[in-house]
Design a protein around this motif. Structure first.
Motif, PDB file in Angstrom:
ATOM      1  N   ILE A   1       0.699  -1.064  -0.131  1.00 18.63           N
ATOM      2  CA  ILE A   1       0.003   0.008  -0.100  1.00 18.63           C
ATOM      3  C   ILE A   1       0.770   1.094  -0.138  1.00 18.63           C
ATOM      4  CG2 ILE A   1      -1.789   1.124   1.358  1.00 18.63           C
ATOM      5  CD1 ILE A   1      -2.695  -1.226   2.424  1.00 18.63           C
ATOM      6  N   PRO A   2       0.764   2.058  -1.001  1.00 13.62           N
ATOM      7  CA  PRO A   2       1.730   3.344  -1.118  1.00 13.62           C
ATOM      8  C   PRO A   2       1.465   4.291   0.238  1.00 13.62           C
ATOM      9  CG  PRO A   2       0.454   2.883  -3.223  1.00 13.62           C
ATOM     10  CD  PRO A   2      -0.040   2.082  -2.360  1.00 13.62           C
ATOM     11  N   PRO A   3       2.225   4.817   0.602  1.00 17.32           N
ATOM     12  CA  PRO A   3       2.032   5.628   1.969  1.00 17.32           C
ATOM     13  C   PRO A   3       1.152   6.715   1.496  1.00 17.32           C
ATOM     14  CG  PRO A   3       4.367   5.503   1.600  1.00 17.32           C
ATOM     15  CD  PRO A   3       3.763   4.843   0.436  1.00 17.32           C
ATOM     16  N   HIS A   4       0.936   7.387   0.764  1.00 16.73           N
ATOM     17  CA  HIS A   4      -0.237   8.422   0.567  1.00 16.73           C
ATOM     18  C   HIS A   4      -1.571   7.760   0.304  1.00 16.73           C
ATOM     19  CE1 HIS A   4       0.589   6.712  -3.762  1.00 16.73           C
ATOM     20  NE2 HIS A   4      -0.752   7.133  -4.012  1.00 16.73           N
ATOM     21  N   ALA A   5      -1.561   6.452   0.162  1.00 13.34           N
ATOM     22  CA  ALA A   5      -3.087   5.698  -0.048  1.00 13.34           C
ATOM     23  C   ALA A   5      -3.427   5.061   1.396  1.00 13.34           C
ATOM     24  CB  ALA A   5      -2.998   4.928  -1.261  1.00 13.34           C
ATOM     25  N   ALA A   6      -2.481   5.063   2.316  1.00 16.19           N
ATOM     26  CA  ALA A   6      -2.651   4.315   3.462  1.00 16.19           C
ATOM     27  C   ALA A   6      -3.882   4.771   4.208  1.00 16.19           C
ATOM     28  CB  ALA A   6      -1.278   4.237   4.667  1.00 16.19           C
ATOM     29  N   PRO A   7      -4.698   3.922   4.680  1.00 15.63           N
ATOM     30  CA  PRO A   7      -6.113   4.249   5.302  1.00 15.63           C
ATOM     31  C   PRO A   7      -5.640   4.588   6.806  1.00 15.63           C
ATOM     32  CG  PRO A   7      -5.986   1.949   5.329  1.00 15.63           C
ATOM     33  CD  PRO A   7      -4.626   2.354   4.655  1.00 15.63           C
ATOM     34  N   ALA A   8      -6.911   5.204   7.408  1.00 14.31           N
ATOM     35  CA  ALA A   8      -7.071   5.109   8.789  1.00 14.31           C
ATOM     36  C   ALA A   8      -7.447   3.726   9.285  1.00 14.31           C
ATOM     37  CB  ALA A   8      -7.981   6.259   9.236  1.00 14.31           C
ATOM     38  N   ARG A   9      -7.106   3.613  10.441  1.00 11.65           N
ATOM     39  CA  ARG A   9      -7.220   2.131  10.857  1.00 11.65           C
ATOM     40  C   ARG A   9      -7.950   2.146  12.463  1.00 11.65           C
ATOM     41  NH1 ARG A   9      -5.069  -1.840   7.538  1.00 11.65           N
ATOM     42  NH2 ARG A   9      -3.479  -0.936   6.070  1.00 11.65           N
TER      43      ARG A   9
END
Length: 275
Positions: free
Chosen positions: A143-151
């Motif tokens: 997962i690219p860092p800019h596309a990482a979701p909140a968890r």
């Protein structure tokens, strides 16, 4: 002393034995911290038996600037160092702690800090705001860092909006911040909302001491829409749906809260931190 008969010379005495006091023990320094006395003191008129919001470290600092928390009611001190700033804004039923905004708890102090807050505040539900480093997060796919979701991480089933708008913080990943102590010791429903952070945090300090003050750079680590979403989910976890005009707002170039109302003295970032 055992001697290898195939060696040409007898090994020197220091190579095979030493005095006990000279032996290196890699755990010795850690044991000193285990014996450190820990005093957690809560000052101010703190409301009890209400939902509790704990916004921690860098994500807590960023969120607090735009949340319009109002006047500070009190503080949570650990060994006479202010670690938690306590608020109770009129627009929310929750008591709010901005935790570790200017200092960072050592691992050995986390559990006692969380237990004392839970014991004294007696929350009915708990929502936590924290972050996780995207570059160290283990996933089955890249997962690219800019596309990482909140968890999220919860000791119960959180509201459906949290599940639909975020992703589970899943094993084998571990939450190692103070939020983990709150989750582990909570006897009521508790959910941590974790924002993706590109930075890997510095190692926890060995000793508790005042740390750096917040910087302007911290205020812009997450885009406003991400913070606004986290702002609403944070209170939704505690059963409160915020009014449409109760937005998270911040303006570039300011380090204090920005809101639809005039700013008030005592807010985080204005230098008044109940110290």
């Amino acid at each position: 002393m055992d001697v290898d008969p195939l060696e040409d010379t007898v090994p020197p005495r220091y190579a095979v034995e030493s005095d006990e006091e000279d032996e290196y023990n890699p755990l010795a320094s850690a044991s000193v911290e285990d014996k450190t006395e820990l005093e957690v003191k809560i000052v101010g008129e703190i409301p009890t038996g209400k939902p509790l919001v704990v916004a921690s470290e860098i994500s807590g600092r960023c969120w607090a600037r735009g949340a319009d928390l109002g006047e500070q009611l009190g503080g949570v001190y650990v060994n006479q160092i202010c670690v938690g700033l306590v608020f109770s804004p009129s627009w929310s039923d929750s008591t709010i702690i901005v935790s570790e905004a200017t200092t960072c708890l050592p691992i050995w102090a986390m559990d006692a800090y969380a237990k004392r807050i839970l014991q004294d505040f007696k929350p009915v539900t708990i929502s936590l705001l924290d972050s996780y480093p995207t570059s160290a997060y283990i996933t089955s796919e890249l997962i690219p860092p800019h596309a990482a979701p909140a968890r999220y991480l919860s000791n119960s089933k959180p509201p459906s909006q949290v599940i639909s708008q975020t992703q589970l913080f899943s094993p084998p990943n571990l939450l190692t911040t103070t939020s983990a102590s709150f989750l582990a010791n909570a006897t009521v429903n508790a959910t941590a909302l974790l924002l993706p952070a590109a930075r890997i945090p510095l190692p926890r300090p060995r000793k508790l001491e005042p740390s750096r003050l917040p910087t302007e750079e911290d205020a812009f680590l997450w885009p406003p829409d991400a913070m606004e979403s986290a702002h609403r989910l944070l209170f939704l976890i505690n059963g409160q749906t915020l009014d449409a005009d109760r937005k998270w707002v911040t303006k570039k170039g300011t380090s204090s809260y920005a809101s639809t109302k005039a700013q008030r003295r005592g807010d985080v970032g204005e230098g008044s931190m109940y110290i």
